[in-house]
Design an enzyme around this catalytic site. Structure first.
Site: not given
Length: 266
Positions: A197-198, A73, A206, A149, A147, A209
């Protein structure tokens, strides 16, 4: 046992941060989900637990609003750097380096991954232009920045109803670990971005992101580094070159701190 927590946000993407370095905290999916609940708990997009690390200044673990633990994050990384003064963070997505830059915080995320099995996808596909479509959204780029995307470039990101489209894309069988969904458009002042966001849904900002979208725009020659990424909560400056870490600079704000009896949430 009463434990102190800090409530922080990066451009409106908000976090509850607990420090488990001196007294360990047995975080569970249920506890994380309850603390993140805006009616029954403290309320946040993600819950952050700081732990000791053997390879960095601190270890940062992340649970989304739905209680699922995730690897990375960006906005939370800046908040943890601002809160603790740490220069290196151990995360599930790799080592994150950070430093204060005046009123802002800059963190460096590991280089992005583009291979289908590193994103990951369920089966081999061209990650530069996936042969997939969901309504008006089609042929996104897929990559991992710690993560997973997806990035869709569209003429006007405000015309896409991500609250309607996001859940079905996030949970599509093509993505075994689910996926974050980014819809972006290119403007003279940089990239304008909305992110689903998942495990958290539509957020004000994000960090990963913004990083993933900036990388995709640079790869596709839609933008040059550094590039400003504008989100509903504010803007981040993203810098990246092929084979290099991703550098992200922006604000990290302390909202308040408090105390809570974790056992009551069990």
């Amino acid at each position: 046992m009463t434990r102190q927590f800090h409530k922080m946000h990066g451009l409106g993407n908000d976090f509850v941060i607990l420090d488990g370095r001196e007294q360990s905290i047995a975080m569970t999916t249920t506890l994380a989900k309850t603390l993140a609940d805006r009616h029954l708990g403290i309320g946040c997009d993600q819950l952050i637990l700081i732990e000791p690390s053997m390879i960095a200044d601190v270890k940062m673990r992340i649970w989304n609003h739905d209680g699922g633990e995730v690897q990375s994050c960006g906005n939370a990384s800046r908040c943890v750097v601002a809160l603790t003064g740490a220069k290196t963070l151990e995360t599930g997505g790799g080592i994150v380096e950070g430093s204060s830059q005046g009123s802002e915080v800059e963190v460096s995320l590991p280089p992005p991954h583009f291979a289908w099995d590193e994103v990951p996808l369920t089966y081999p596909m061209d990650t530069a232009k996936l042969p997939l479509a969901w309504g008006p959204l089609e042929h996104p780029m897929a990559l991992s920045v710690g993560n997973p995307h997806l990035i869709f470039f569209v003429p006007d990101e405000t015309k896409i109803d991500l609250e309607a489209q996001g859940p079905s894309i996030e949970h599509d069988p093509a993505f075994p670990e689910r996926i974050n969904v980014n819809v972006a458009s290119i403007h003279e002042d940089g990239i304008h971005l909305h992110t689903w966001e998942r495990g958290a849904g539509l957020t004000l900002a994000c960090g990963t992101g913004a990083c993933a979208t900036a990388v995709a725009a640079i790869v596709q020659k839609k933008a040059t580094s550094p590039v400003k990424v504008h989100m509903r909560g504010g803007a981040l400056t993203i810098s990246w070159a092929q084979g290099e870490p991703i550098r992200m600079r922006g604000g990290a704000t302390l909202v308040f701190k408090g105390e809570i009896e974790l056992e009551q949430f069990g």
